[in-house]
Design a protein around this motif. Structure first.
Motif, short mmCIF file in Angstrom:
data_model
loop_
_atom_site.label_atom_id
_atom_site.label_comp_id
_atom_site.label_asym_id
_atom_site.label_seq_id
_atom_site.Cartn_x
_atom_site.Cartn_y
_atom_site.Cartn_z
N PRO A 64 71.66 -3.84 45.36
CA PRO A 64 70.63 -4.58 46.10
C PRO A 64 69.24 -4.29 45.53
CG PRO A 64 72.14 -3.48 47.61
CD PRO A 64 72.45 -2.95 46.24
N ASN A 65 68.48 -5.34 45.33
CA ASN A 65 67.10 -5.25 44.86
C ASN A 65 66.97 -4.71 43.43
OD1 ASN A 65 65.95 -6.13 47.40
ND2 ASN A 65 66.48 -4.10 48.19
N PHE A 66 68.04 -4.80 42.64
CA PHE A 66 67.95 -4.35 41.25
C PHE A 66 66.93 -5.19 40.47
CE2 PHE A 66 69.17 -4.25 36.79
CZ PHE A 66 69.36 -2.90 36.57
N GLY A 67 66.70 -6.42 40.92
CA GLY A 67 65.72 -7.27 40.24
C GLY A 67 64.30 -6.75 40.37
N ALA A 68 64.05 -5.88 41.36
CA ALA A 68 62.68 -5.38 41.56
C ALA A 68 62.23 -4.50 40.39
CB ALA A 68 62.58 -4.63 42.88
N PRO A 69 62.95 -3.41 40.06
CA PRO A 69 62.50 -2.61 38.90
C PRO A 69 62.55 -3.40 37.60
CG PRO A 69 64.67 -1.90 39.63
CD PRO A 69 64.16 -2.83 40.68
N LEU A 70 63.47 -4.36 37.50
CA LEU A 70 63.52 -5.19 36.30
C LEU A 70 62.24 -6.01 36.17
CD1 LEU A 70 65.07 -6.40 33.88
CD2 LEU A 70 66.02 -8.08 35.47
N THR A 71 61.81 -6.64 37.28
CA THR A 71 60.60 -7.45 37.25
C THR A 71 59.36 -6.59 37.04
OG1 THR A 71 61.62 -9.06 38.73
CG2 THR A 71 59.23 -9.11 38.54
N TYR A 72 59.30 -5.46 37.76
CA TYR A 72 58.13 -4.60 37.63
C TYR A 72 58.06 -3.96 36.25
CZ TYR A 72 58.08 -5.05 42.73
OH TYR A 72 58.06 -5.53 44.01
N GLY A 73 59.21 -3.61 35.69
CA GLY A 73 59.22 -3.08 34.33
C GLY A 73 58.78 -4.12 33.32
N MET A 74 59.23 -5.36 33.53
CA MET A 74 58.82 -6.44 32.64
C MET A 74 57.33 -6.72 32.78
SD MET A 74 60.45 -8.23 30.37
CE MET A 74 62.15 -8.22 30.97
N LEU A 75 56.80 -6.65 34.00
CA LEU A 75 55.37 -6.85 34.21
C LEU A 75 54.56 -5.75 33.54
CD1 LEU A 75 53.14 -8.50 35.59
CD2 LEU A 75 53.43 -7.07 37.62
N SER A 76 55.07 -4.53 33.58
CA SER A 76 54.38 -3.42 32.90
C SER A 76 54.41 -3.61 31.39
CB SER A 76 55.03 -2.09 33.29
OG SER A 76 54.96 -1.87 34.68
N TYR A 108 52.59 3.07 28.84
CA TYR A 108 53.32 2.10 29.64
C TYR A 108 54.83 2.33 29.58
CZ TYR A 108 49.36 -0.66 31.14
OH TYR A 108 48.21 -1.07 31.77
N GLY A 109 55.31 2.97 28.51
CA GLY A 109 56.72 3.37 28.49
C GLY A 109 57.02 4.39 29.57
N LEU A 110 56.10 5.35 29.75
CA LEU A 110 56.25 6.32 30.84
C LEU A 110 56.16 5.64 32.20
CD1 LEU A 110 54.10 9.28 29.46
CD2 LEU A 110 56.60 9.15 29.60
N LEU A 111 55.30 4.64 32.31
CA LEU A 111 55.18 3.91 33.57
C LEU A 111 56.49 3.19 33.91
CD1 LEU A 111 53.48 2.82 35.92
CD2 LEU A 111 52.73 0.98 34.41
N VAL A 112 57.10 2.55 32.94
CA VAL A 112 58.37 1.87 33.17
C VAL A 112 59.45 2.86 33.57
CG1 VAL A 112 60.19 0.49 32.10
CG2 VAL A 112 57.78 -0.06 31.66
N ALA A 113 59.48 4.00 32.89
CA ALA A 113 60.47 5.03 33.22
C ALA A 113 60.26 5.54 34.65
CB ALA A 113 60.37 6.18 32.22
N ALA A 114 59.00 5.71 35.04
CA ALA A 114 58.71 6.17 36.41
C ALA A 114 59.16 5.13 37.44
CB ALA A 114 57.22 6.46 36.54
N ILE A 115 58.98 3.86 37.15
CA ILE A 115 59.41 2.81 38.06
C ILE A 115 60.92 2.87 38.27
CG2 ILE A 115 59.69 0.30 38.25
CD1 ILE A 115 56.92 0.01 37.00
N VAL A 116 61.65 3.05 37.19
CA VAL A 116 63.12 3.11 37.29
C VAL A 116 63.55 4.34 38.08
CG1 VAL A 116 65.24 3.34 35.96
CG2 VAL A 116 63.43 1.82 35.15
#
Length: 403
Positions: A64-76, A108-116
């Protein structure tokens, strides 16, 4: 809402195709490559953010909601690409540019990792397709994840605004217009998308319900911002060739009087009929054909006609350049009449170079065509009008007096 978001994705995607229309050339230029990467990632962000895409991704992964980190990671990643684009756009020593690009990508790589990681630690079992930011605004770890992606995107957009304002004072023309469009899009993103998101999330923290700002206002504002930014990216690159084609179409039309006069004696191959040929190509073909006809007509030039019309035009108060054009137009009309009637060439001595053949491009031919439309050109041809076109092309003597 999916249609609005998909439309923005389509605009971004079409922009990337236009900018990347020459892959080999683009791959060798960091600025072009980073521009295409930023625009393409922007398109992917909108594709991922569409509720229909989110539902599909959640179903396929079973999370559930797996699209959220995918979208936020893509936005980052898009925010990172924007900063890399600005770094390459600014330029400078290669080592410095490379160092700044690597640092930006690392941050931003660290930011994406933190989001996940934050998403993995959070309890987000209820699927939310349109209001996840406000629904989970106070949920541990999800709250931090939402703030992180918003802050990362805000940093990139604010830097873009500052750079556009600074560079807009230093450049002009189409580049300044493109920067202003990008600035307008970035400001709309900051105020229409991010500020409304921040407001709705903070309102949830204090027990208020302003979810409509996040669900109804932010998405269309982000889409409009994407359209403006896309226009700003492509305007400096695509508008010049479009204007060149438009000028080619206008010059092709203005050459019609000259082409109608010399067409009966043209020996160049006819242009293949093809509706897809661009105006510049059609113009080039007409220029070549006209120059070929001028070569054929050169032996028929009667310098007495030219000198008579030139003297008359000068006596009438015309400038030397205008008098020369009028005289050449009259001489050309007389030569075309002689060639079509298969008369003997006049016994004029010496060669003569038309002004239209001395200047590069179609400008000289356009001036000659305009002079043909004036009464003096037709009235000065002492032997009457040009007869109708014969069945086949007429070829004059082989000697040439026109370059």
């Amino acid at each position: 809402m999916s249609l609005v978001v998909y439309f923005a994705a389509f605009v971004f995607g079409a922009t990337s195709v236009l900018l990347f229309r020459r892959p080999r050339t683009a791959m060798r230029h960091p600025l072009t490559l980073s521009t295409c990467a930023a625009v393409l990632l922007g398109a992917l962000v909108f594709v991922c953010a569409a509720p229909a895409t989110l539902a599909t991704v959640n179903d396929l992964t079973g999370v559930p909601n797996f699209g959220a980190p995918l979208t936020y990671g893509m936005l980052s990643a898009y925010s990172c690409a924007v900063l890399v684009l600005l770094i390459n756009w600014r330029g400078g020593p290669r080592r410095r540019v490379r160092r700044l690009v690597l640092r930006t990508m690392a941050a931003y790589g660290l930011l994406v990792a933190a989001i996940v990681v934050l998403f993995a630690l959070a309890d987000a079992r209820t699927e939310r397709l349109t209001d996840l930011d406000t629904y989970y605004a106070a949920t541990p770890f999800m709250r931090e994840m939402i703030l992180l992606y918003l802050l990362g995107h805000s940093a990139a957009m604010l830097v873009m605004c500052a750079v556009c304002v600074k560079w807009g004072r230093e450049v002009g023309g189409l580049l300044r217009a493109g920067l202003r469009l990008i600035l307008l899009g970035a400001l709309l993103d900051v105020l229409g998308f991010q500020l409304t998101k921040y407001t709705a999330v903070v309102a949830r923290w204090y027990g208020h319900d302003l979810d409509f700002l996040s669900t109804d206002v932010a998405p269309p504002m982000a889409s409009l911002a994407a359209v403006l930014c896309s226009a700003g990216f492509v305007l400096p690159r695509l508008l010049p060739p479009v204007l060149a084609q438009w000028r080619g179409l206008d010059d092709h039309r203005r050459l019609e009087p000259l082409w109608s006069l010399v067409k009966p004696v043209c020996t160049a191959p006819e242009q293949p009929a093809a509706w897809w040929r661009l105006p510049r190509e059609r113009l080039q073909w007409r220029e070549v054909s006209i120059h070929d006809a001028l070569l054929t007509l050169a032996p028929y030039f009667d310098h007495r006609v030219r000198e008579r019309v030139r003297d008359t035009a000068l006596s009438a108060g015309r400038t030397p350049h205008e008098a020369r054009l009028a005289a050449e137009a009259a001489m050309l009309a007389d030569a075309a009449r002689r060639a079509v009637a298969r008369e003997e060439p006049p016994r004029s001595t010496g060669s003569y170079r038309l002004h239209a053949t001395e200047v590069p491009g179609p400008g000289g031919l356009v001036e000659l065509a305009r002079a043909l439309d004036r009464p003096a050109a037709g009235d000065a041809a002492s032997n009457g009008p040009v007869p109708p076109r014969p069945a086949g092309p007429v070829t004059g003597p082989e000697e040439s007096h026109v370059a």
